[in-house]
Design a protein around this motif. Sequence first.
Motif, short mmCIF file in Angstrom:
data_model
loop_
_atom_site.label_atom_id
_atom_site.label_comp_id
_atom_site.label_asym_id
_atom_site.label_seq_id
_atom_site.Cartn_x
_atom_site.Cartn_y
_atom_site.Cartn_z
N UNK A 55 0.84 -1.20 0.00
CA UNK A 55 0.00 0.00 0.00
C UNK A 55 0.87 1.25 0.00
N UNK A 56 0.65 2.11 -0.98
CA UNK A 56 1.40 3.35 -1.10
C UNK A 56 1.03 4.31 0.03
N UNK A 57 1.96 5.23 0.34
CA UNK A 57 1.66 6.29 1.30
C UNK A 57 1.74 7.64 0.59
N UNK A 84 -5.89 8.63 -4.96
CA UNK A 84 -5.45 8.93 -3.59
C UNK A 84 -6.63 9.02 -2.64
N UNK A 85 -7.65 9.77 -3.06
CA UNK A 85 -8.81 9.96 -2.20
C UNK A 85 -9.82 8.83 -2.36
N UNK A 86 -10.00 8.36 -3.60
CA UNK A 86 -11.00 7.33 -3.85
C UNK A 86 -10.58 5.96 -3.36
N UNK A 87 -9.46 5.47 -3.88
CA UNK A 87 -9.02 4.11 -3.59
C UNK A 87 -8.25 3.99 -2.28
N UNK A 88 -7.42 5.01 -1.98
CA UNK A 88 -6.54 4.92 -0.82
C UNK A 88 -7.05 5.70 0.39
N UNK A 90 -6.58 8.87 1.12
CA UNK A 90 -5.67 9.90 1.62
C UNK A 90 -6.27 11.28 1.42
N UNK A 91 -5.91 12.19 2.29
CA UNK A 91 -6.24 13.60 2.11
C UNK A 91 -5.02 14.25 1.45
N UNK A 95 1.51 19.78 -1.35
CA UNK A 95 2.54 19.29 -2.28
C UNK A 95 1.92 18.49 -3.42
N UNK A 96 0.91 17.69 -3.10
CA UNK A 96 0.22 16.91 -4.14
C UNK A 96 -0.54 17.84 -5.10
#
Length: 204
Positions: A55-57, A84-88, A90-91, A95-96
């Motif tokens: 799993x990516x961070x 990032x938001x849908x599958x993982x 993450x907020x 930088x993103x």
Amino acid sequence: MYAKCGNVLSGRLVFAEMGERDLFTWNSMISGYISNGLLDSAVQLFGDMKRVGVRADALTFTSVLSACHHSGLVEEGIKLFESMTGEYGFVPTMEHYSCIVNMLARVGRLEAAINFIHQMPLEPDKSVWGALLAACLDQQNVEVGKLAAEKLIHLEPERAGHYVALSNIYAEAGRWDDAVKARKEMERRGSVKPSGQSWITFGN
């Protein structure tokens, strides 16, 4: 270590021979590829990482989005950002967001970049506006460049570089009066662009 020394092949051999790889190892190999300009390899390795179930961070996404930006893989980068938001779950950080703005702006999609900025849930900072300004300097887009430079001047009124960039944009467009005004505003605020410096070593 190998990648930072420019010996990516040796780094990849160590990576391939490992019996077990954790997230830190994958991130190190991906960033090693990117730092040596092997951007397609970095994006491909991210796909391998996903396939084996690691799993990516947030750091992984920063690296891969950067690789997509430098490789011109805009659609790929946007899909990654959305995952990032849908599958993982993450907020995204500033930088993103900056990576996406840079990605869109560098290929000339300035209107899409501005729309993206307006839809951001965060207040854009200097990295976002700076990415947009850099692209406008390359593409000589006066209106968008003016917008980005003015936003940067509002955020950092003491930074002389923003006034210089705005002046240069006007000068490239032949708007000499506006270019002079930008320089005078810099002087009025007492901003000074630091001189370049060079270093040499003599006698150890």
